[in-house]
Every structure is written in C-alpha cells, then in structure tokens.
Design a protein around this motif. Structure first.
Motif, PDB file in Angstrom:
ATOM      1  N   VAL A 194       9.233   1.128   9.342  1.00 31.27           N
ATOM      2  CA  VAL A 194       8.555   0.482   8.222  1.00 31.27           C
ATOM      3  C   VAL A 194       7.071   0.816   8.365  1.00 31.27           C
ATOM      4  O   VAL A 194       6.442   0.449   9.364  1.00 31.27           O
ATOM      5  N   PRO A 195       6.501   1.537   7.400  1.00 30.50           N
ATOM      6  CA  PRO A 195       5.082   1.882   7.496  1.00 30.50           C
ATOM      7  C   PRO A 195       4.215   0.627   7.584  1.00 30.50           C
ATOM      8  O   PRO A 195       4.557  -0.425   7.027  1.00 30.50           O
ATOM      9  N   GLU A 196       3.105   0.748   8.283  1.00 36.04           N
ATOM     10  CA  GLU A 196       2.178  -0.369   8.442  1.00 36.04           C
ATOM     11  C   GLU A 196       1.770  -0.920   7.076  1.00 36.04           C
ATOM     12  O   GLU A 196       1.470  -0.159   6.156  1.00 36.04           O
ATOM     13  N   GLY A 197       1.808  -2.227   6.953  1.00 40.30           N
ATOM     14  CA  GLY A 197       1.419  -2.874   5.710  1.00 40.30           C
ATOM     15  C   GLY A 197       2.555  -3.041   4.709  1.00 40.30           C
ATOM     16  O   GLY A 197       2.394  -3.703   3.693  1.00 40.30           O
ATOM     17  N   GLU A 198       3.710  -2.430   4.979  1.00 42.29           N
ATOM     18  CA  GLU A 198       4.857  -2.533   4.077  1.00 42.29           C
ATOM     19  C   GLU A 198       5.753  -3.700   4.507  1.00 42.29           C
ATOM     20  O   GLU A 198       5.759  -4.098   5.663  1.00 42.29           O
ATOM     21  N   LYS A 199       6.517  -4.211   3.545  1.00 40.91           N
ATOM     22  CA  LYS A 199       7.471  -5.276   3.840  1.00 40.91           C
ATOM     23  C   LYS A 199       8.658  -4.697   4.600  1.00 40.91           C
ATOM     24  O   LYS A 199       9.100  -3.592   4.301  1.00 40.91           O
TER      25      LYS A 199
END
Length: 66
Positions: free
Chosen positions: A27-32
């Motif tokens: 999960v990319p940083e900042g994504e849910k």
C-alpha cells in the motif's frame, strides 16, 4: 531466550498465514489499506499456497515464550 520451536504446519495455521498474506500487500504511503475482501480476489487468493496441500503444508517456526 529459549531456542525456537519448529513444527509441521497444520490447518490451524491457515488464519495466521492468511493474515500474513494480507499484511504483505503493498500500500503506497498515504493510501488507504485494502479491504480484507481483497483476499477473496482470485488475483490475490492464488497466493494462499497452503490451500489443498494436505499434509505437505511446510513448517512453522515460533518462539515458545510470549
């Protein structure tokens, strides 16, 4: 610290392995984070390699102390 314990994996390990599969999804940083229903997607569920392996499930290593 005691030596780790190695034992054959068993059916009761499946929830733990499924949980590890979920946590391995990038999960990319900042994504849910993904909904847990993602584990039912065939593109992900194919990695549940312990399914259908019968007695040949591998091994599990863990520590005896909590």
């Amino acid at each position: 610290m005691e030596a780790p314990i190695v034992r054959k994996a068993a059916a009761e390990d499946e929830p733990f392995l499924r949980e590890m599969l979920y946590h391995s999804l990038f999960v990319p940083e900042g994504e849910k984070p993904f909904s847990r229903t993602i584990l039912q997607d065939p593109a992900v569920s194919k990695y549940e390699i312990y399914r259908g392996m019968g007695a040949n499930r591998g091994y599990r290593l863990y520590r005896a102390d909590p």
